[in-house]
Structures are given as C-alpha cells and as structure tokens.
Design a protein around this motif. Structure first.
Motif, mmCIF file in Angstrom:
data_model
loop_
_atom_site.group_PDB
_atom_site.id
_atom_site.type_symbol
_atom_site.label_atom_id
_atom_site.label_comp_id
_atom_site.label_asym_id
_atom_site.label_seq_id
_atom_site.Cartn_x
_atom_site.Cartn_y
_atom_site.Cartn_z
ATOM 1 N N ARG A 1 -34.813 1.174 -42.128
ATOM 2 C CA ARG A 1 -34.572 2.527 -42.671
ATOM 3 C C ARG A 1 -35.907 3.102 -43.106
ATOM 4 N NH1 ARG A 1 -29.142 3.553 -45.408
ATOM 5 N NH2 ARG A 1 -30.456 5.301 -45.915
ATOM 6 N N HIS A 2 -36.515 3.914 -42.251
ATOM 7 C CA HIS A 2 -37.862 4.416 -42.477
ATOM 8 C C HIS A 2 -38.021 5.200 -43.790
ATOM 9 C CE1 HIS A 2 -39.110 3.002 -38.633
ATOM 10 N NE2 HIS A 2 -38.328 3.830 -37.955
ATOM 11 N N ALA A 3 -37.152 6.131 -44.048
ATOM 12 C CA ALA A 3 -37.283 6.970 -45.242
ATOM 13 C C ALA A 3 -37.135 6.140 -46.522
ATOM 14 C CB ALA A 3 -36.248 8.095 -45.220
ATOM 15 N N LYS A 4 -36.172 5.247 -46.537
ATOM 16 C CA LYS A 4 -35.959 4.401 -47.713
ATOM 17 C C LYS A 4 -37.155 3.489 -47.941
ATOM 18 C CE LYS A 4 -33.152 2.546 -50.814
ATOM 19 N NZ LYS A 4 -32.624 3.232 -51.960
ATOM 20 N N GLY A 5 -37.696 2.906 -46.880
ATOM 21 C CA GLY A 5 -38.871 2.046 -46.999
ATOM 22 C C GLY A 5 -40.078 2.797 -47.537
ATOM 23 N N ARG A 6 -40.277 4.030 -47.083
ATOM 24 C CA ARG A 6 -41.390 4.842 -47.598
ATOM 25 C C ARG A 6 -41.226 5.139 -49.073
ATOM 26 N NH1 ARG A 6 -41.114 8.696 -42.741
ATOM 27 N NH2 ARG A 6 -42.359 7.568 -41.233
ATOM 28 N N ARG A 7 -40.002 5.450 -49.497
ATOM 29 C CA ARG A 7 -39.759 5.717 -50.919
ATOM 30 C C ARG A 7 -40.041 4.482 -51.760
ATOM 31 N NH1 ARG A 7 -35.148 8.553 -49.282
ATOM 32 N NH2 ARG A 7 -33.843 6.805 -49.899
ATOM 33 N N ILE A 8 -39.638 3.307 -51.275
ATOM 34 C CA ILE A 8 -39.879 2.067 -52.023
ATOM 35 C C ILE A 8 -41.382 1.802 -52.125
ATOM 36 C CG2 ILE A 8 -39.602 -0.443 -51.976
ATOM 37 C CD1 ILE A 8 -36.840 0.020 -50.712
ATOM 38 N N MET A 9 -42.105 1.969 -51.016
ATOM 39 C CA MET A 9 -43.546 1.707 -51.042
ATOM 40 C C MET A 9 -44.306 2.754 -51.859
ATOM 41 S SD MET A 9 -44.498 0.121 -47.340
ATOM 42 C CE MET A 9 -43.703 1.315 -46.296
ATOM 43 N N GLY A 10 -43.795 3.949 -51.986
ATOM 44 C CA GLY A 10 -44.443 4.989 -52.770
ATOM 45 C C GLY A 10 -44.102 4.975 -54.246
ATOM 46 N N ALA B 1 -50.190 -1.771 -64.254
ATOM 47 C CA ALA B 1 -48.756 -1.718 -63.947
ATOM 48 C C ALA B 1 -48.530 -1.355 -62.482
ATOM 49 C CB ALA B 1 -48.059 -0.711 -64.857
ATOM 50 N N PHE B 2 -49.362 -0.448 -61.957
ATOM 51 C CA PHE B 2 -49.295 -0.084 -60.550
ATOM 52 C C PHE B 2 -49.518 -1.309 -59.666
ATOM 53 C CE2 PHE B 2 -52.022 0.715 -56.874
ATOM 54 C CZ PHE B 2 -51.177 1.462 -56.078
ATOM 55 N N CYS B 3 -50.526 -2.115 -59.989
ATOM 56 C CA CYS B 3 -50.831 -3.310 -59.186
ATOM 57 C C CYS B 3 -49.681 -4.307 -59.191
ATOM 58 C CB CYS B 3 -52.104 -3.978 -59.693
ATOM 59 S SG CYS B 3 -53.596 -3.031 -59.350
ATOM 60 N N VAL B 4 -49.093 -4.543 -60.352
ATOM 61 C CA VAL B 4 -47.967 -5.484 -60.446
ATOM 62 C C VAL B 4 -46.768 -4.966 -59.654
ATOM 63 C CG1 VAL B 4 -46.295 -6.484 -62.052
ATOM 64 C CG2 VAL B 4 -48.721 -6.469 -62.635
ATOM 65 N N ALA B 5 -46.460 -3.678 -59.807
ATOM 66 C CA ALA B 5 -45.329 -3.106 -59.070
ATOM 67 C C ALA B 5 -45.589 -3.126 -57.569
ATOM 68 C CB ALA B 5 -45.068 -1.675 -59.548
ATOM 69 N N ALA B 6 -46.826 -2.846 -57.164
ATOM 70 C CA ALA B 6 -47.155 -2.823 -55.739
ATOM 71 C C ALA B 6 -47.027 -4.209 -55.110
ATOM 72 C CB ALA B 6 -48.566 -2.285 -55.536
ATOM 73 N N LEU B 7 -47.383 -5.248 -55.851
ATOM 74 C CA LEU B 7 -47.254 -6.615 -55.319
ATOM 75 C C LEU B 7 -45.811 -6.946 -54.962
ATOM 76 C CD1 LEU B 7 -49.678 -8.669 -57.591
ATOM 77 C CD2 LEU B 7 -49.891 -8.252 -55.139
ATOM 78 N N VAL B 8 -44.889 -6.374 -55.695
ATOM 79 C CA VAL B 8 -43.468 -6.640 -55.438
ATOM 80 C C VAL B 8 -42.884 -5.631 -54.450
ATOM 81 C CG1 VAL B 8 -41.181 -6.732 -56.508
ATOM 82 C CG2 VAL B 8 -43.164 -7.684 -57.700
ATOM 83 N N GLU B 9 -43.175 -4.363 -54.655
ATOM 84 C CA GLU B 9 -42.477 -3.322 -53.914
ATOM 85 C C GLU B 9 -43.009 -3.078 -52.506
ATOM 86 O OE1 GLU B 9 -41.970 0.192 -56.261
ATOM 87 O OE2 GLU B 9 -41.250 -0.957 -57.964
ATOM 88 N N GLY C 1 -40.651 -2.927 -49.416
ATOM 89 C CA GLY C 1 -40.605 -1.649 -48.711
ATOM 90 C C GLY C 1 -40.924 -1.787 -47.237
ATOM 91 N N ALA C 2 -41.876 -2.662 -46.910
ATOM 92 C CA ALA C 2 -42.217 -2.879 -45.500
ATOM 93 C C ALA C 2 -41.042 -3.489 -44.743
ATOM 94 C CB ALA C 2 -43.444 -3.777 -45.394
ATOM 95 N N LEU C 3 -40.334 -4.392 -45.376
ATOM 96 C CA LEU C 3 -39.161 -5.011 -44.746
ATOM 97 C C LEU C 3 -38.048 -3.977 -44.558
ATOM 98 C CD1 LEU C 3 -37.854 -7.627 -43.705
ATOM 99 C CD2 LEU C 3 -36.993 -7.966 -46.025
ATOM 100 N N VAL C 4 -37.800 -3.184 -45.578
ATOM 101 C CA VAL C 4 -36.756 -2.156 -45.487
ATOM 102 C C VAL C 4 -37.150 -1.093 -44.465
ATOM 103 C CG1 VAL C 4 -35.587 -0.315 -46.778
ATOM 104 C CG2 VAL C 4 -35.918 -2.561 -47.826
#
Length: 76
Positions: free
Chosen positions: A51-60, A32-40, A44-47
């Motif tokens: 917006r640095h903090a928001k992008g970090r939260r999305i990638m984490g 599930a982590f791998c599938v979510a990471a492929l999308v997020e 997250g990198a684009l965001v």
C-alpha cells in the motif's frame, strides 16, 4: 550539527522565549526523530510494498509529527 559526538541543534529567531533561541527542544526533537525513524522506516518500507500511500505516511511520520511535537513542547 555534531558537537563532541552528541547531536546538538539550535533554532534561532523564534518567539518562544526571551532569548529568541532554542537549543534543548530541537535537540530532543532530533533524538526522538531518530528513535521513531529506526522503528517506523523499516515498517513503512514493508507496508509500502503493498500500500504505497500508507507506507509513505508511516515513513513520513517522524518528520511530520514526532520532531515538531517534541521540539515545540519545550520552549528553550
């Protein structure tokens, strides 16, 4: 750990079941982590560019929420 091409995770020392070892939960959590990471991670990198903090939260999110929720939901 890879075993025959399929991801296989083991968590020992847990008190969730009498065997004190979990295999199915952590393995499904990793998938599930791998599938979510492929999308997020790309999102997250684009965001992060704007917006640095928001992008970090999305990638984490896969690490902080997806893996633990799936892994803890299955007690064996």
């Amino acid at each position: 750990m890879l075993s025959g091409g399929m991801p296989f995770c083991v968590q020992c020392g847990t008190r969730d079941n009498p065997c004190r070892c979990k295999i199915v939960g952590p393995t499904l959590g990793f998938l599930a982590f791998c599938v979510a990471a492929l999308v997020e991670w790309p999102v997250g990198a684009l965001v992060w560019c704007f917006r640095h903090a928001k992008g970090r939260r999305i990638m984490g999110h896969p690490v902080t929420h997806v893996f633990p929720c799936v892994s803890n939901a299955i007690p064996f």
